[in-house]
Structures are given as C-alpha cells and as structure tokens.
Design a protein around this motif. Structure first.
Motif, short mmCIF file in Angstrom:
data_model
loop_
_atom_site.label_atom_id
_atom_site.label_comp_id
_atom_site.label_asym_id
_atom_site.label_seq_id
_atom_site.Cartn_x
_atom_site.Cartn_y
_atom_site.Cartn_z
N LEU A 178 45.28 43.50 43.93
CA LEU A 178 45.57 42.18 44.37
C LEU A 178 44.15 41.04 43.62
O LEU A 178 44.53 40.07 43.82
N ALA A 179 43.02 41.51 44.40
CA ALA A 179 41.91 41.06 44.09
C ALA A 179 42.21 40.59 42.75
O ALA A 179 41.35 39.61 41.89
N ALA A 180 41.68 41.44 41.56
CA ALA A 180 41.57 41.32 40.72
C ALA A 180 43.16 40.81 39.51
O ALA A 180 42.52 40.31 38.05
N PHE A 181 44.22 40.86 39.93
CA PHE A 181 45.55 40.62 39.03
C PHE A 181 46.39 40.38 39.59
O PHE A 181 46.26 40.21 40.70
N ALA A 185 36.57 35.47 35.53
CA ALA A 185 35.97 36.20 36.37
C ALA A 185 36.65 37.37 37.05
O ALA A 185 35.45 38.17 37.55
N ALA A 186 37.81 36.87 36.99
CA ALA A 186 38.09 38.39 38.09
C ALA A 186 38.40 39.77 36.89
O ALA A 186 37.70 41.53 37.02
N ALA A 187 38.75 39.19 35.58
CA ALA A 187 38.15 40.74 34.58
C ALA A 187 36.81 41.27 34.21
O ALA A 187 36.30 42.30 34.35
N SER A 188 35.85 40.42 34.53
CA SER A 188 34.10 40.60 34.54
C SER A 188 34.02 41.42 35.77
O SER A 188 33.33 42.69 34.92
N LEU A 189 34.62 40.82 36.54
CA LEU A 189 33.84 41.78 38.03
C LEU A 189 34.56 43.27 37.88
O LEU A 189 33.68 44.22 37.51
#
Length: 506
Positions: free
Chosen positions: A456-459, A494-498
């Motif tokens: 949920l946090a990333a996708f 930014a989420a993909a980078s994390l």
C-alpha cells in the motif's frame, strides 16, 4: 484439476454399492434423538452424489437457511458429516467441548499415500500431536520469533522490488516471498532471488498437498478399502500419482533437513527453528523428539507459504475492486509513516485502518473456507440433535464470517466494520478452533500485515482496460484465487526510489 474423472468414479461407486452391506450402518446403533437436519439421503450411498464439488462453503451456508439450523447433517456412505455454519455452534462444540472434538478424520490420502503424517495439522489427537503442539508453542514464542524479523522485512522488500521490475508476475513474486520467509525461519536458508532449488522444492510439496486434499482424495476416508486397491484397478490413477508425489515430498524435506544438519556439524548454521530443535537432540532423545524435529519445521514449510500467498492475492483482488478502501489505507500510511521511508513492524498499532484491511482480507475470503475437518471421538448431543461418535465435523469458516446477522453486507469488502462494537475483535475463525487452532497464527498475521503495509505504501493497484476482475475462488483445503489481471504501479517516483533503495539493506 480433478484427479479422478467422473468416469473413473463410476466403477468405484458400483463396487461400493456391491460391498454396501458391510458399510450399511444407516440405522445401526440406537439413538434417542434425531440427527441435525439436512438434505435428503439415498439408501446406502447417502448424500454421496448430492455433496457440492465447487464453492461448497456457499452451498453449506444455503443449507442452513433452507433447513433452519446452524448445524447440518449429511451422510456419505455411512460416514456421518456434520457441517457447522455459525460462530456460536463452532464455539460451543469445537472450543468449549474441545476434548472430544479435536481429533482428525483419517486423511488417508495425505497421511498414508503421501507420507505427510509428520504434519501436526493432520495428526490424530493423541501423544504425538500433543508433543508436536508443545514444541510448536515453544518455538513460536514471541521472544523466539524476534530474531527472524529482519529476515521477514528483507523478504517483503524483495517482493516490492520484484513488483517494481515485473508487476504482471505478482503471483509468482508472492510465492517467492512466502517461500523466502518460511525457508529462512524454518531452516535458515537464504534463498536466491530467482530459480532457487529450495523454493522449487517447496512449490512441489505444496502441489502434493493440493493433490492430497482434493475432493477425490476424501474417497479414501469414506471408502477405506480403496487404500488396498491394486494400482491397475480402474480409478486407481490417484494412487499411482500419489506414489510419485510421495517421493518428491520425502526428497524435499530430507534435503532441507540434511542441509541444516550439515550446517550444524560445520558450525555455519543460521538461526532457524530446525537448527534450534536439531541442536537439542542427543542420545536421550525419544522417537517423539525426532518426529518433532522433522514435523515442526516441516509443517511450517507446508502450511505457511500457501496460506500467506492466498491471503495476499485476496488483498490485491480486493484493492482492485474497492479503490476507495485502497485510498483510505494509503492516506493513513502517508499521515503516520510519511513519504521518506517504508512502513515496518513498529507501525502496526499506529495504523488501525491497515489492521482493519488485514482483518477484512481474512474474513472476506478465508484462506481455508472450510477449515480443516475435525472428528468427534464420542457421541454427543447439541441443541436436541444427536451427533454420532466418529462424525466428521466441517467448520464452514466462510459461512461463519459471512453471517449477515453479524456482518452486514457480508459480500462487501468493508474494513470499517471492524471498528464497530457489534462485531468480534478479530476473525479468529480463519485460524481454526479449540486445541486445533493454528499455532503459527501470530506469525502469519504479522507476515501478511507487513506485506499489505509495504504494498500500500509503494504501489497503486488498478483494474486493466478489460475492467474489474471476477471474484472467483477454487475449491480445496486452501482455496486459491482464480487467476486474474490487474495493474500494479508505483504511487510516485519517490515511492519507487524508496523501493529501489532497499537493495542496499544488509
């Protein structure tokens, strides 16, 4: 896929009728009270041909409505089958009367044909089961599990990276993640990112479990003489196939066992349940100690992976069908965790809506919608109905968790229901009942939660151009989601980078 075709079953049915007099106990024994209500039975074969073969949980729930009872009685070739369709009935019988309701049916296909009698799930109620149960509790204490949290977190992060690189293969990635967690915790094996032989072995064991728990496999419990049927006999294809898969299961478990033993001898063993148990064996160890050293990690190996995968596929399906739920959960993560890191186990209590999503996943479609069958060891009476000794007890977990008297609009995926005081605190029925409740339930909940929060946090999960997928599940001990398509995309760069940054973690 069905193991025995309907054509294969015809000679079995004919011979069963010919030998029916030996099984004909329809009116045997004196009973003072009626059986629970149920569908009309035929002489000798009973309800053999009227039992549902697909989505049984739905039919069993409808029978409760049709016959006005929470418990239903059916008869299959003289074997009494009692179906529990309410939380109350399950609590009254499987929990409060656990001492007489904690046995298992013979499960001959799994235990005798596939040599899975080391698995605590299938063991009959008795000394061996009690010993393995005790060892399970010792090894699943929260303090014992703490050492494995980094292993679990790395597996979750690898899953997120795989989603980033090839999201269309999400089912494959889920299976690899679950295999990575189970193999690291049970055996201390650090699996390869792809093509790991231990993961492939685990997949083979799970496939054998699927075969041994198929509808046709229960014939060996209903008609025990089939175990002695020669392999050339019509309908014996199951036995021939089981012989092959038995060797595969034995080899897979022996390979992992030997690896841990070798690592212990060389002083290179990683922390694991198997290493912990094997290191305690000595010349005073009993046969039960040896069985536990194989059975505890072996049960984890078999039981943990498939259930985790199925629950997470249900989660992805639900997010595809209910975008408003996905948005609420992601908003909660953003407000609590922020956008500079991914959530971890320390965030659980601060994310109540994500916790509610987990609960709703387990309720909406339980991983084992019919649980694992129990057997009552002596005759009993419940609400004026007679339950004969030896009856097979099927807890319709799906039916219990779709009871409209408890769960309004039960077919709707609605996490908000778990904030109401009118529903239970948690769908514990999804993890079994009484003494047979899953000993690894806390570990399973934690693992599923970590994956849900990370995804949920990333996708963002959305339907394809073809529209929302169908909610369809296959029958079996573990009920798999029918394959479906969706798009899994990073929520932002930014989420993909994390996610990419997790590649560097130790």
């Amino acid at each position: 896929m069905s193991i025995l075709s309907r054509f294969d079953m015809i000679p079995l049915a004919i011979l069963t009728v010919l030998f029916g007099l030996t099984l004909y106990i329809w009116y045997s024994g004196k009973k003072q009270l009626p059986y629970p209500p149920g569908p009309k039975r035929l002489p000798i074969v009973g309800n053999l041909f009227s039992m549902p073969s697909q989505e049984e949980w739905v039919t069993y729930r409808k029978w409760s409505d049709e016959f006005g009872s929470d418990i239903i009685h059916t008869d299959v070739m003289g074997s009494h089958v009692i179906i529990l369709n309410s939380i109350k009935a399950a609590n009254d019988l499987l929990d409060r009367r656990s001492p007489i309701y904690s046995d298992r049916p013979p499960m001959a296909a799994l235990r005798d044909l596939l040599n899975m009698d080391f698995n605590i799930t299938f063991l009959p109620y008795g000394p061996a089961w009690r010993h393995l149960r005790r060892e399970f509790h010792i090894n699943f204490l929260s303090t014992e599990m703490e050492v494995f949290r980094p292993f679990e977190q790395r597996a979750v992060h690898r899953l997120l990276r795989n989603f980033l690189s090839s999201p269309n293969n999400f089912s494959k990635h889920l299976r690899h993640m679950a295999g990575q967690i189970i193999l690291s915790v049970a055996y201390g094996i650090d699996v390869r990112p792809e093509g790991d032989p231990y993961v492939e072995n685990a997949e083979n064991v799970l496939h054998a479990l699927e075969i041994g728990s198929a509808k046709e496999a229960t014939l060996f419990d209903t008609i025990p003489w089939l175990l002695h049927m020669p392999s050339w006999f019509p309908g014996a294809r199951f036995k021939r196939r089981a012989r092959k898969w038995c060797r595969i299961v034995d080899n897979a478990l022996q390979t992992t066992h030997d690896k841990v033993k070798g690592d212990l001898d060389s002083g290179t063993a990683a922390p694991s349940v198997a290493a912990n148990m094997l290191s305690k064996l000595d010349e005073n160890s009993t046969e039960l100690d040896l069985l536990a050293a194989k059975g505890v990690p072996g049960t984890m190996y078999m039981a943990g992976a498939d259930t985790t995968v199925t629950a997470l596929e249900t989660f992805i399906l639900a997010m595809t069908l209910y975008p408003e739920v996905q948005r609420k959960a992601q908003a909660e993560i953003d407000s609590v965790v922020g956008n500079s890191r991914l959530p971890d186990y320390s965030d659980q209590d601060a994310l109540p809506y994500v916790q509610a999503v987990l609960k709703e996943v387990l309720r909406w479609h339980p991983v084992t919608p019919l649980g694992v069958s129990h057997k009552v060891i002596k005759s009993d009476v419940y609400e004026g109905h007679f339950i004969p000794a030896g009856s097979i007890i099927i807890p319709n977990v799906w039916g219990m968790l779709h009871d409209p008297n408890i769960f309004t609009e039960p077919d709707r995926f609605y996490p908000e229901r778990w904030f109401s005081p009118d529903v239970p605190a948690f769908p514990i029925q999804a993890f079994g009942f009484g003494a047979r409740q899953c000993p690894g339930r806390v570990f399973a909940r934690r693992s599923i939660w970590a994956n849900i929060a990370g995804i949920l946090a990333a996708f963002k999960i959305v339907p394809t151009e073809d529209g929302p997928p169908e909610k369809k599940y296959l029958s079996g001990l573990v009920s798999y989601v029918k394959p479906f398509r969706c798009y899994i995309r990073p929520r932002s760069e930014a989420a993909a980078s994390l996610v990419r940054d997790t590649e560097n973690e130790i």
